[in-house]
Design an enzyme around this catalytic site. Structure first.
Site, PDB file in Angstrom:
ATOM      1  N   PHE A 217      37.581  35.931  51.245  1.00 58.20           N
ATOM      2  CA  PHE A 217      38.584  34.894  51.506  1.00 58.20           C
ATOM      3  C   PHE A 217      39.861  35.611  51.954  1.00 58.20           C
ATOM      4  O   PHE A 217      40.429  36.396  51.207  1.00 58.20           O
ATOM      5  CB  PHE A 217      38.817  34.131  50.194  1.00 58.20           C
ATOM      6  N   GLU A 465      44.905  34.121  42.795  1.00 60.52           N
ATOM      7  CA  GLU A 465      44.493  32.724  42.914  1.00 60.52           C
ATOM      8  C   GLU A 465      45.620  31.761  42.555  1.00 60.52           C
ATOM      9  O   GLU A 465      45.396  30.694  42.019  1.00 60.52           O
ATOM     10  CB  GLU A 465      43.272  32.459  42.023  1.00 60.52           C
TER      11      GLU A 465
END
Lengths: 657, 254
Positions: A217, A465
């Site tokens: 990602f 995150e």
């Protein structure tokens, strides 16, 4: 990320909120009608501020905002900001597995546990700074890389709850491996699962499920971490429209050095349909290393999760076919936020497993270590540590499976709860592991015990995150946004006071009662198990007070609440504690209703937690209302400014030199 | 030759569990205790699946005798590569008294019914340590047996078996059909992968009762009492050899 963009937005900087003289808080009680009239000015502005902010960055919340205006939210967290208790998603404790899914999951737990116990060597992985080749191969063969890929595309097709249970096992044994797996499937190719078209899914998912290709990602850049909307990587569409040229560099990408498939976020210039001018909006792409021009740097040397590969990824004039666009052009931010939101529950699940593992070690030590003639678990200090660890683990686990259960049951609104669970889990795991080291004394500090590795692994969980600091602001602002909308609709009702007389009278009475410290009838009686009635009442009271203070804050600060980070993080702390209270109430109620063997123990965990959480919340609310806190925030602002200007501490050395 | 191999798998209390005796001394606590496939049975399944992968045999059938939960054990065998399962339903008191003699009668009947070429079992179960079922089954069928096998190779219609015996290793050659029992070093069982567990859900498990096979499972044994091993008493350290001899004389040992 959302915040800095807002303060730069000229639309908001210019408007200063003015509070009319008559609206000091002391007057509110008597002039309740006056108080209700004035929200028209402030609340709507506050709501609009948040709305404008989200529109300015063209984010995911734009879509969600429409929803919250038109439909009543089923989210518990959203409603507490309005001083309301919405129990749909929290009572009863969700059981999201049908018989077949449960049976299947039971069969999976054994082999996965066995693999991590017998094959995976976390200490070795940490020392080598990579997952051992044999282990990696075993994980691939085991199917661990495609847990949520549909079975017709080669995966196991697990639901969120089933995934959470397996990820819990991984978290118990090896967080480095956990991140390798998570970076691949929880965020790496989640975009394809959530936003990919059938062609993209067919093309990529089978090889990703077996980990023939690994995914990563790619959002973060050197100058864009929390401020994700400010990324500078560009993807310019060709004139023929058939491909994009991708240029830029990403840092700290998990699996960056291993991946073949990258989910990349880049700014794509596009024409605004309304104004016709060219704007830069973020789009998401599936980029293959084989496209050429994609290179990755050497593995970063980290404090923990050393087994997980982290590297810089560079895109140099990469030709990306147009059919690799993921989702709509310009909707990339929404894709990114949805991916992160969708995977958050996994972190709480993994960390609840980690906590179980370390608690086992600490308890084993406490039960066997004798000092001063007794096993140390007989001493109060140790007992308090063990009890707190058990409670923190209980709350985290309860949150994880409540959210995964909600998601599996089709809930659409869980972003605040997911953010809360990430904040809570990462901080609880750190505290618990730290205390486990303490319980074990010198042994806890030794490498062989395995706890120091877990501590090093855990530190990043409060950062990546979505840093916990940003997520706290997100929780508070998201909650305020919805509460602001309610005040906005009150304002609408005020335009027709006679037609809405009943409703308005109720609202006025509610606020008057609240101000006078009387209960407004909010209760959890009948929802929680009778044996937990007291804890239920503590929760209801806390929600009542919380609803009151959020309204006061909105009225007081209006739009500018966005900049009041001291306030916002305390509001978020209250929301986190309120969610924690309700999840344990729900789980303990279920245990008592089922008459399970551990029901009384769970009741104790729940009651103890609720008493302390209630105290914390009231303390925070008091601080939010007090003028002394405001002075303290001012002081801290000033201290910080001085230290920053000085490049270090300002006070001269204690000795003078 | 049918190319079919029957593998017996037994559901036992997991090896890592701390065994507790029931308060009434009638047996050990099994309720709520973790169970899994007998480790030697895992080795037996692995061997059968290996033979199939090497194309020596065509079909592996996993068999287990017991209550409903025995199906979990069969499912594990299916996840390891067995093709189908047979669950012989034995419950309640019958299950408590089920021993090697009854099981071997059941296996003998099934081996005939399924026209098995080979029957592979674990050498013993870790709960009762009987080490009898393989041998009894072979005798009932009048088949040759290769027990304590640490190496098995099929050579035409004969089997070469290397056996671990007290004196070392013994190599024998036996005819088929035959009974083999697996010893520890025969192989290392594979880990059941999650995709295989998923595929195993589609494999069939047939249900039969001992009566259907014409087997009488009444036991000829009665368990009177189960006790924990006596607590190990603390030892005594002595200073000299003379002290040692004196103490041993004292305790009547010499």
């Amino acid at each position: 990320m959302l915040l800095r963009k807002v303060s730069q937005s000229s639309a908001l900087c210019g408007s200063i909120l003015r509070i009319p003289a008559g609206l000091s808080r002391g007057q509110r009680h008597a002039g309740a009608v006056v108080a209700v009239q004035n929200p028209r000015l402030y609340a709507s502005q506050a709501a609009e501020a948040v709305l404008e902010k989200t529109a300015a960055v063209g984010s995911n919340t734009a879509a969600k905002v429409e929803k919250t205006i038109s439909t009543e939210s089923k989210s518990y967290a959203v409603n507490i900001f309005k001083g309301q208790i919405e129990t749909a998603q929290v009572f009863p404790y969700p059981s999201a597995l049908n018989e077949e899914q449960e049976q299947f999951l039971r069969e999976l737990v054994g082999p996965v546990d066995k693999f991590f116990l017998e094959v995976n060597d976390a200490a070795k992985n940490d020392a080598l700074e990579k997952v051992e080749d044999d282990t990696m191969q075993g994980l691939k063969e085991m199917g661990a890389f495609g847990l949520q890929v549909p079975s017709d595309l080669g995966g196991l097709g697990l639901s969120n709850t089933q995934y959470a249970r397996l990820v819990e096992i991984v978290g118990t044994y090896d967080l480095g491996v956990g991140i390798t797996l998570g970076a691949h499937q929880s965020i790496g190719f989640k975009g394809i699962l959530l936003f990919g078209n059938p062609a993209q899914k067919e093309k990529y998912l089978p090889k990703l499920a077996t980990a023939e290709t690994i995914a990563a990602f790619c959002l973060t850049e050197p100058a864009s971490g929390s401020d994700a909307a400010s990324i500078k990587t560009t993807a310019v569409q060709s004139s023929c429209g058939k491909f994009f040229t991708l240029n830029g560099s990403k840092i700290w990408i998990s699996n960056g050095g291993l991946a073949e498939i990258f989910t990349v976020f880049a700014k794509t210039p596009m024409k605004d349909p309304k104004t016709g001018e060219m704007k830069d909006k973020i789009s998401a792409f599936v980029v293959e290393r084989s496209f050429g021009g994609v290179t990755s740097g050497p593995p970063e040397k980290k404090m923990g999760i050393k087994a997980s590969n982290t590297a810089e990824v560079y895109f140099d004039n990469v030709r990306v076919p147009a059919d690799c666009l993921l989702g709509e052009l310009g909707e990339g931010f929404k894709v990114a936020m949805n991916i992160l939101n969708n995977g958050r529950f996994g972190m709480a699940a993994a960390l609840s497993g980690t906590m179980k593992g370390v608690i086992n070690k600490a308890v084993d030590h406490a039960a066997n270590r004798t000092q001063f003639g007794n096993k140390i678990h007989n001493y109060g200090v140790i007992q308090e540590k063990v009890a707190r660890m058990a409670m923190l683990q209980y709350v985290t686990e309860s949150m994880a499976y409540m959210i995964s259960g909600n998601m599996d049951s089709g809930a659409k609104e869980f972003q605040i709860e997911a953010a809360i669970s990430k904040i809570f889990a990462s901080e609880a795991a750190w505290t618990v592991t730290d205390e486990c080291v303490q319980v074990m004394g010198g042994m806890g500090y030794m490498k062989d015990t395995g706890l120091e590795r877990v501590m090093r692994d855990l530190r990043i969980f409060r950062i990546f995150e979505g840093t916990n600091d940003i997520l706290r602001l997100f929780v508070a602002l998201n909650g305020f946004q919805n509460a602001g909308n309610q005040l906005k609709s009150l304002q609408k009702a005020l335009k027709n006071p006679i037609g809405n007389a009943g409703m308005l009278a109720g609202e006025i009475a509610k606020r008057a009662k609240r101000k006078a410290g009387l209960s407004t009838g909010l209760t959890l009686q009948g929802t929680v198990h009778p044996e937990l009635a007291q804890s239920g009442e503590l929760t209801a009271k806390a929600i009542e007070q919380f609803g009151g203070v959020t309204e006061e804050l909105l009225l007081k600060h209006g739009k500018k609440i966005i900049d009041e980070q001291f306030v916002l993080s305390r509001v978020a702390d209250c929301a986190i504690d309120l969610y924690a209270m309700v999840v344990v109430l729900s789980r303990a109620s279920r245990a008592l209703s089922e008459g399970s063997a551990s029901a009384q123990h769970e009741k104790m965990l729940c009651e103890t937690w609720c008493v302390e959480a209630h105290e914390r919340i009231l303390r925070d609310i008091k601080s939010l209302r007090s003028s002394q806190s405001r002075q303290l925030y001012k002081n801290m602002r000033a201290i910080s400014a001085a230290v920053v200007e000085n490049g270090g501490v300002v006070a001269p050395p204690a000795l003078g030199f | 030759m049918s190319g079919r191999v029957l593998v017996g798998v037994k559901r036992v209390i997991d090896y890592a569990v701390k065994i507790r005796v029931k308060p009434d001394n009638s047996g050990v606590v099994t309720d709520g205790v973790k169970h899994s496939m007998n480790p030697f049975c895992e080795i037996a399944v692995e061997e059968a699946v290996k033979l199939k992968e090497k194309k020596f045999i065509k079909e592996v059938v996993a068999v287990s005798c017991g209550p409903q939960q025995a199906q979990e054990t069969i499912r594990t065998a299916l996840a390891m590569g067995a093709d189908r399962g047979i669950h012989v339903e034995v419950t309640g008191k019958d299950y408590d008294t089920l021993g090697p003699l009854q099981v071997s009668k059941i296996f003998a009947a099934l081996a005939k019914k399924e026209d098995a070429q080979l029957l592979i079992l674990g050498k013993q179960a870790i709960d009762d340590d009987c080490n009898q079922t393989g041998q009894m089954t072979a005798a009932l069928l009048d088949w040759p047996q290769g027990t304590f096998a640490s190496e098995v190779s099929l050579e035409g219609d004969k089997i070469k078996v290397v056996r671990e015996i007290d004196g070392g290793l013994e190599t024998i050659k036996i005819n088929t059909p035959a009974v083999l029992t697996a010893d520890l070093r025969l192989n290392t069982p594979r880990y059941a992968t999650l995709p295989n567990i998923m595929k195993a859900k589609k494999k069939k498990i047939a249900q039969v009762k001992p009566a259907d096979l014409g087997v009488d499972i009444t036991s000829r044994l009665e368990v009177l009492r189960v006790d924990e091993p006596p607590q190990r008493l603390a030892g005594v350290t002595v200073e000299t050899v003379d002290d040692l001899v004196a103490k041993l004389k004292e305790s009547g040992t010499i």
